[in-house]
Design a protein around this motif. Structure first.
Motif, PDB file in Angstrom:
ATOM      1  N   GLY A  83      55.545  43.674 -14.937  1.00 31.34           N
ATOM      2  CA  GLY A  83      56.902  44.121 -14.632  1.00 31.34           C
ATOM      3  C   GLY A  83      56.935  44.800 -13.273  1.00 31.34           C
ATOM      4  N   PHE A  84      58.062  44.733 -12.601  1.00 40.54           N
ATOM      5  CA  PHE A  84      58.161  45.348 -11.276  1.00 40.54           C
ATOM      6  C   PHE A  84      59.589  45.805 -11.023  1.00 40.54           C
ATOM      7  CE2 PHE A  84      59.340  40.972 -10.628  1.00 40.54           C
ATOM      8  CZ  PHE A  84      60.372  41.025  -9.709  1.00 40.54           C
ATOM      9  N   ALA A  85      59.693  46.772 -10.126  1.00 37.26           N
ATOM     10  CA  ALA A  85      60.991  47.264  -9.670  1.00 37.26           C
ATOM     11  C   ALA A  85      60.871  47.608  -8.196  1.00 37.26           C
ATOM     12  CB  ALA A  85      61.423  48.491 -10.460  1.00 37.26           C
ATOM     13  N   PRO A  86      61.833  47.207  -7.355  1.00 35.97           N
ATOM     14  CA  PRO A  86      61.775  47.563  -5.932  1.00 35.97           C
ATOM     15  C   PRO A  86      61.867  49.074  -5.749  1.00 35.97           C
ATOM     16  CG  PRO A  86      63.384  45.823  -6.348  1.00 35.97           C
ATOM     17  CD  PRO A  86      63.006  46.376  -7.678  1.00 35.97           C
ATOM     18  N   GLY A  87      61.194  49.562  -4.731  1.00 40.00           N
ATOM     19  CA  GLY A  87      61.238  50.985  -4.427  1.00 40.00           C
ATOM     20  C   GLY A  87      59.988  51.688  -4.908  1.00 40.00           C
ATOM     21  N   GLY A  88      59.271  52.290  -3.976  1.00 39.22           N
ATOM     22  CA  GLY A  88      58.039  52.982  -4.332  1.00 39.22           C
ATOM     23  C   GLY A  88      57.906  54.275  -3.567  1.00 39.22           C
ATOM     24  N   LEU A  89      56.697  54.563  -3.159  1.00 34.18           N
ATOM     25  CA  LEU A  89      56.419  55.849  -2.527  1.00 34.18           C
ATOM     26  C   LEU A  89      57.020  55.968  -1.130  1.00 34.18           C
ATOM     27  CD1 LEU A  89      52.713  56.237  -3.667  1.00 34.18           C
ATOM     28  CD2 LEU A  89      54.686  57.506  -4.520  1.00 34.18           C
ATOM     29  N   SER A  90      57.403  54.850  -0.513  1.00 31.23           N
ATOM     30  CA  SER A  90      58.035  54.954   0.807  1.00 31.23           C
ATOM     31  C   SER A  90      59.416  55.586   0.732  1.00 31.23           C
ATOM     32  CB  SER A  90      58.138  53.568   1.455  1.00 31.23           C
ATOM     33  OG  SER A  90      59.083  52.758   0.775  1.00 31.23           O
ATOM     34  N   GLU A  91      60.017  55.621  -0.446  1.00 30.86           N
ATOM     35  CA  GLU A  91      61.347  56.225  -0.616  1.00 30.86           C
ATOM     36  C   GLU A  91      61.275  57.736  -0.815  1.00 30.86           C
ATOM     37  OE1 GLU A  91      64.114  54.052  -0.453  1.00 30.86           O
ATOM     38  OE2 GLU A  91      62.419  52.834   0.216  1.00 30.86           O
ATOM     39  N   VAL A  92      60.076  58.266  -0.956  1.00 31.56           N
ATOM     40  CA  VAL A  92      59.897  59.694  -1.232  1.00 31.56           C
ATOM     41  C   VAL A  92      59.938  60.475   0.081  1.00 31.56           C
ATOM     42  CG1 VAL A  92      58.274  61.416  -2.124  1.00 31.56           C
ATOM     43  CG2 VAL A  92      58.540  59.214  -3.283  1.00 31.56           C
ATOM     44  N   PRO A  93      60.611  61.622   0.130  1.00 35.16           N
ATOM     45  CA  PRO A  93      60.557  62.459   1.342  1.00 35.16           C
ATOM     46  C   PRO A  93      59.116  62.837   1.667  1.00 35.16           C
ATOM     47  CG  PRO A  93      62.286  63.215  -0.148  1.00 35.16           C
ATOM     48  CD  PRO A  93      61.514  62.177  -0.891  1.00 35.16           C
ATOM     49  N   VAL A  94      58.822  62.892   2.954  1.00 35.46           N
ATOM     50  CA  VAL A  94      57.449  63.166   3.378  1.00 35.46           C
ATOM     51  C   VAL A  94      56.952  64.497   2.819  1.00 35.46           C
ATOM     52  CG1 VAL A  94      55.950  63.520   5.378  1.00 35.46           C
ATOM     53  CG2 VAL A  94      57.766  61.803   5.468  1.00 35.46           C
ATOM     54  N   ALA A  95      57.828  65.476   2.708  1.00 36.11           N
ATOM     55  CA  ALA A  95      57.418  66.793   2.212  1.00 36.11           C
ATOM     56  C   ALA A  95      56.947  66.731   0.760  1.00 36.11           C
ATOM     57  CB  ALA A  95      58.575  67.783   2.340  1.00 36.11           C
ATOM     58  N   LYS A  96      57.452  65.754  -0.009  1.00 31.19           N
ATOM     59  CA  LYS A  96      57.077  65.641  -1.423  1.00 31.19           C
ATOM     60  C   LYS A  96      56.078  64.515  -1.673  1.00 31.19           C
ATOM     61  CE  LYS A  96      61.544  67.298  -3.151  1.00 31.19           C
ATOM     62  NZ  LYS A  96      62.701  66.991  -4.039  1.00 31.19           N
ATOM     63  N   TYR A  97      55.631  63.861  -0.598  1.00 29.86           N
ATOM     64  CA  TYR A  97      54.820  62.655  -0.794  1.00 29.86           C
ATOM     65  C   TYR A  97      53.523  62.933  -1.551  1.00 29.86           C
ATOM     66  CZ  TYR A  97      51.544  58.923   0.129  1.00 29.86           C
ATOM     67  OH  TYR A  97      50.595  57.956  -0.024  1.00 29.86           O
ATOM     68  N   ARG A  98      52.800  63.974  -1.169  1.00 25.38           N
ATOM     69  CA  ARG A  98      51.510  64.225  -1.799  1.00 25.38           C
ATOM     70  C   ARG A  98      51.657  64.455  -3.302  1.00 25.38           C
ATOM     71  NH1 ARG A  98      47.897  61.799   1.194  1.00 25.38           N
ATOM     72  NH2 ARG A  98      47.700  62.633   3.295  1.00 25.38           N
ATOM     73  N   SER A  99      52.666  65.186  -3.702  1.00 20.51           N
ATOM     74  CA  SER A  99      52.881  65.420  -5.135  1.00 20.51           C
ATOM     75  C   SER A  99      53.245  64.127  -5.851  1.00 20.51           C
ATOM     76  CB  SER A  99      53.981  66.466  -5.347  1.00 20.51           C
ATOM     77  OG  SER A  99      53.582  67.730  -4.857  1.00 20.51           O
ATOM     78  N   CYS A 100      54.129  63.344  -5.237  1.00 17.08           N
ATOM     79  CA  CYS A 100      54.561  62.097  -5.877  1.00 17.08           C
ATOM     80  C   CYS A 100      53.442  61.060  -5.892  1.00 17.08           C
ATOM     81  CB  CYS A 100      55.790  61.544  -5.158  1.00 17.08           C
ATOM     82  SG  CYS A 100      57.244  62.604  -5.295  1.00 17.08           S
ATOM     83  N   ALA A 101      52.560  61.093  -4.887  1.00 18.49           N
ATOM     84  CA  ALA A 101      51.442  60.154  -4.861  1.00 18.49           C
ATOM     85  C   ALA A 101      50.479  60.406  -6.010  1.00 18.49           C
ATOM     86  CB  ALA A 101      50.716  60.243  -3.526  1.00 18.49           C
ATOM     87  N   CYS A 102      50.457  61.620  -6.525  1.00 17.62           N
ATOM     88  CA  CYS A 102      49.584  61.968  -7.662  1.00 17.62           C
ATOM     89  C   CYS A 102      50.291  61.809  -8.999  1.00 17.62           C
ATOM     90  CB  CYS A 102      49.092  63.404  -7.514  1.00 17.62           C
ATOM     91  SG  CYS A 102      48.032  63.687  -6.085  1.00 17.62           S
ATOM     92  N   ALA A 103      51.496  61.246  -8.994  1.00 18.44           N
ATOM     93  CA  ALA A 103      52.291  61.185 -10.219  1.00 18.44           C
ATOM     94  C   ALA A 103      51.585  60.386 -11.310  1.00 18.44           C
ATOM     95  CB  ALA A 103      53.666  60.579  -9.915  1.00 18.44           C
TER      96      ALA A 103
END
Length: 735
Positions: free
Chosen positions: A280-300
């Motif tokens: 399964g897939f959905a468009p939109g990933g970590l590039s949509e995350v604000p840079v300030a929150k990227y590290r936290s979201c990358a560890c999701a």
């Protein structure tokens, strides 16, 4: 006690040797089942131990090895935190001693039986679809070790008959093969000396003494839930019939669209009787995350999987799925969120229940202790990467090729300590919240009469959501990276225990649609680009073949060469332009690295100017045709084809048009493939000449301090100091 400065983690290893059992009769086969059950049971205990509040190790396992024909070795291994080797060793030895003293519970044995029988039943169901390599390996074991050959059907019957007769006491007896008197060898590996051989001996003898004194306590066996979803909850799920149903004849795919917006496509095959693949897939990933929150979201995904993606802790979910062939794994990349899995048709309902739970459960770090271990383990992993030469080299390659892009920069320990678990879990829950964003594809041995009602119940029954809104693949944020504009040569020198050399050449490319397609607003991913994508694949295979011939068979200085294309850095474009890079990687003696790099560039230059031979082209085309022919009988091949058709930005979900166009283009390219067209492809895809735009990085061992180049500033200062000192001495002599 060994010291390895490049060790990525602390490891303890314990082995016990004994005569090898000759598997030449049903009676000995039964004994092998006992041995396998013991490994499954003990590994389950190790897994639960690693999940406790203060685990003695991060992970541990037991297994059997065959160092020589007459000898079999029973091994215990564990990786642990820095400085925790002795604690890990004590935990390993104590658990085996506990088994000798108290055995296993009936619940543990039931779960282990279910896990083992699940694998055997799969082999039985696919007995007529086995690969010839499996049969070959069975005959090899018969020739080398005298193992009797009975076939998969007879083996499944023997296991089904013998498994219920194996008692807990009989399995526990296997623990007596882990005594100190059984040629026990204890080894530890750390990047810095922290323990000695006497320390290891003392811990092993301490556990043996505790066992003699009967001071080791029994393990509590807490009963967990019996169902993945409570039967009442299952009854309360209100399924929904599909709003629309389509049939894509060219690929034999049926598409269902439910009221909640989720799109489900399935293809029934008979390649393997016990396999259903899911993607399964959905468009939109970590590039949509604000840079300030990227590290936290990358560890999701990492943190959510530790807490429990499906509403249950991993150790509890593991017991619930015992005996089921079912696996569902969510993931995130730069431009997509994905769900993948493989299951038996008999366990399809369980897989769909997991998907239902994934979309209806919010992950939250309710207990800080749940994240303590994974945070500590990840932080140590980040530190250990700075001791690994290959990791240092790969990180430097990414830094050179993609600049200061935050997505490709490695995470540091201070950055990881600033990760917000609440933000990470919130991002994960939102990423798998709205079913309307997702397209799900299933390929395998599906029975339509039973599968469709399950799809309607568990996927159609996911509540409709208004947030987050589905994203347009062509409007995604692109990662802010840039490839170097000039040629880059760089030697990456790092300290090494074992000297090695590794080289990576990277060539950027850009595939553009034709002039007619560029003017078409719906022309994203035009026919010209689809053609060039096939040419990229063929060029990479031909270049790999040629470099292997030159660098290995002619020069004899490398073992392997890998050439591949990477498209993951660039987002889908409205203009239809596809950007990526081709990498050439090989390992060699450090003294030959620069010369072999130049030879690789010379070979690529020759292919651009003179083109390949007819034999080279014929070989690549034949290999491509053969791989495609074999893929026609693989579920994974069709899953990739259908998913690619749905992800096509040009055909907007028209699977028939996407598939038939891709197949037609592929066939035309292969028919037109000759030395001249391949030469033009090398000129069109790679920079021309190839020596004008590329990066070349080489991993080399660090020089001794007295051979290292001195920075110009330090050299000038040193020269000035030397001259001043010489002048002082001269004046002193004159006086």
């Amino acid at each position: 006690a060994f010291v390895d400065p490049e060790a990525s983690q602390s490891v303890v290893y314990v082995s016990f040797k004994h005569p090898r059992l000759r598997l030449d009769s049903p009676a000995m086969y039964r004994q092998s089942l006992v041995d396998t059950l013991f490994c499954v049971l003990l590994n389950a205990r190790f897994f639960k131990t690693s999940r406790c509040a203060a685990p003695p190790f991060y992970n541990a396992a037991t297994q059997s090895e065959d160092p020589a024909k007459p000898i079999q070795s029973s091994c215990l291994t564990a990786s642990c935190q820095v400085g925790g080797t002795l604690v890990a060793l004590e935990a390993l030895m104590t658990e085996v001693a506990r088994v000798r003293m108290f055995g296993f519970s009936s619940r543990e044995l039931r779960i282990a039986r279910a896990r083992l029988m699940s694998d055997l039943e799969t082999r039985y169901l696919e007995r007529d679809q086995a690969y010839s390599t499996d049969l070959r390996d069975e005959y090899i074991r018969h020739f080398l070790y005298g193992e009797f050959v009975c076939g998969q059907e007879m083996e499944a019957r023997l296991a089904r008959t013998m498994m219920p007769t194996i008692k807990s006491e009989e399995v526990a007896q296997h623990a007596h093969r882990f005594l100190l008197s059984c040629s026990c060898v204890v080894k530890s590996v750390e990047y810095r000396a922290r323990v000695s051989e006497s320390d290891l001996r003392r811990v092993a003898e301490k556990v043996a003494e505790q066992e003699d004194q009967q001071s080791i306590l029994d393990r509590s066996d807490d009963d967990g839930p019996e169902f993945l979803m409570d039967p009442k909850t299952v009854k309360e799920i209100v399924g929904a019939s599909p709003v629309t149903t389509k049939r894509w004849e060219s690929v034999d795919v049926t598409e269902l669209v439910f009221e909640n917006g989720m799109k489900v496509a399935y293809k029934c095959t008979d390649f393997l009787d016990d396999q259903v693949l899911l993607s399964g897939f959905a468009p939109g990933g970590l590039s949509e995350v604000p840079v300030a929150k990227y590290r936290s979201c990358a560890c999701a995904t990492l943190l959510a999987s530790e807490i429990g993606v499906f509403g249950l802790k991993p150790e509890v979910l593991s017991d619930l799925l015992a005996g089921k062939r079912c696996n569902v794994t969510p993931a995130m990349s730069a431009y997509r969120r994905t769900v993948s899995g493989e299951q038996s048709p008999l366990d399809l309902e369980t897989a769909l229940q997991l998907l239902h739970i994934l979309f209806t459960t919010d992950v939250s770090p309710s207990d800080p202790q749940d994240l303590k271990v994974i945070m500590q383990m990840t932080a140590e992993g980040i530190r250990s990467q700075q001791r690994d030469p290959v990791t240092i080299f790969n990180q430097r390659v990414s830094r050179v090729n993609y600049g200061e892009c935050y997505y490709f920069k490695p995470m540091t320990v201070p950055e990881f300590k600033r990760v917000d678990p609440d933000e990470a879990c919130r991002h994960f829950s939102q990423s798998f919240h709205n079913p309307a964003e997702f397209t799900l594809v299933l390929v395998g041995a599906l029975e339509v009469k039973t599968a469709v009602p399950l799809l309607e119940k568990y996927l159609g029954g996911i509540p409709k959501r208004d947030f987050p809104l589905p994203r347009d693949p062509l409007s995604l944020n692109s990662l802010p990276f840039s490839f170097p504009k000039n040629v880059v040569h760089e030697d990456v020198r790092v300290p090494m225990v074992e000297v090695q050399g590794s080289t990576q050449l990277t060539f950027p490319f850009s595939l553009s649609p034709s002039a007619e397609e560029s003017g078409d607003p719906q022309g994203a991913g035009g026919v010209r680009v689809l053609e060039d994508l096939v040419w990229v694949s063929l060029a990479a295979k031909l270049l790999e073949s040629r470099l292997l011939a030159v660098l290995r068979f002619t020069q004899g200085e490398v073992y392997s060469v890998q050439v591949g294309a990477f498209f993951g850095a660039e987002a889908p474009s409205q203009s239809g332009v596809v950007r990526g890079d081709v990498t050439v990687c090989f390992s060699s003696d450090p003294a030959s690295a620069c010369r072999l790099r130049d030879l690789a560039l010379e070979e690529l230059t020759r292919l651009q100017k003179q083109g390949p031979t007819h034999a080279d082209v014929a070989t690549v085309v034949e290999l491509e045709l053969r791989a495609y022919e074999l893929g026609q009988h693989e579920n994974s091949h069709w899953l990739e084809r259908v998913v690619s058709a749905y992800q096509s930005t040009k055909f907007k979900g028209d699977v028939d048009a996407a598939y038939t166009t891709r197949e037609r283009i592929r066939k035309e390219v292969l028919e037109n493939c000759n030395p001249e067209t391949m030469r033009e492809a090398f000129k069109r895809i790679f920079p021309y000449p190839c020596t004008t735009h590329y990066t070349a990085l080489t991993l080399l061992p660090q020089r001794p301090w007295y051979q290292r180049p001195v920075p110009i500033t330090i050299a000038v200062i040193a020269a000035g100091v030397s001259l001043s000192f010489a002048a002082f001495l001269l004046r002193s002599r004159r006086q």
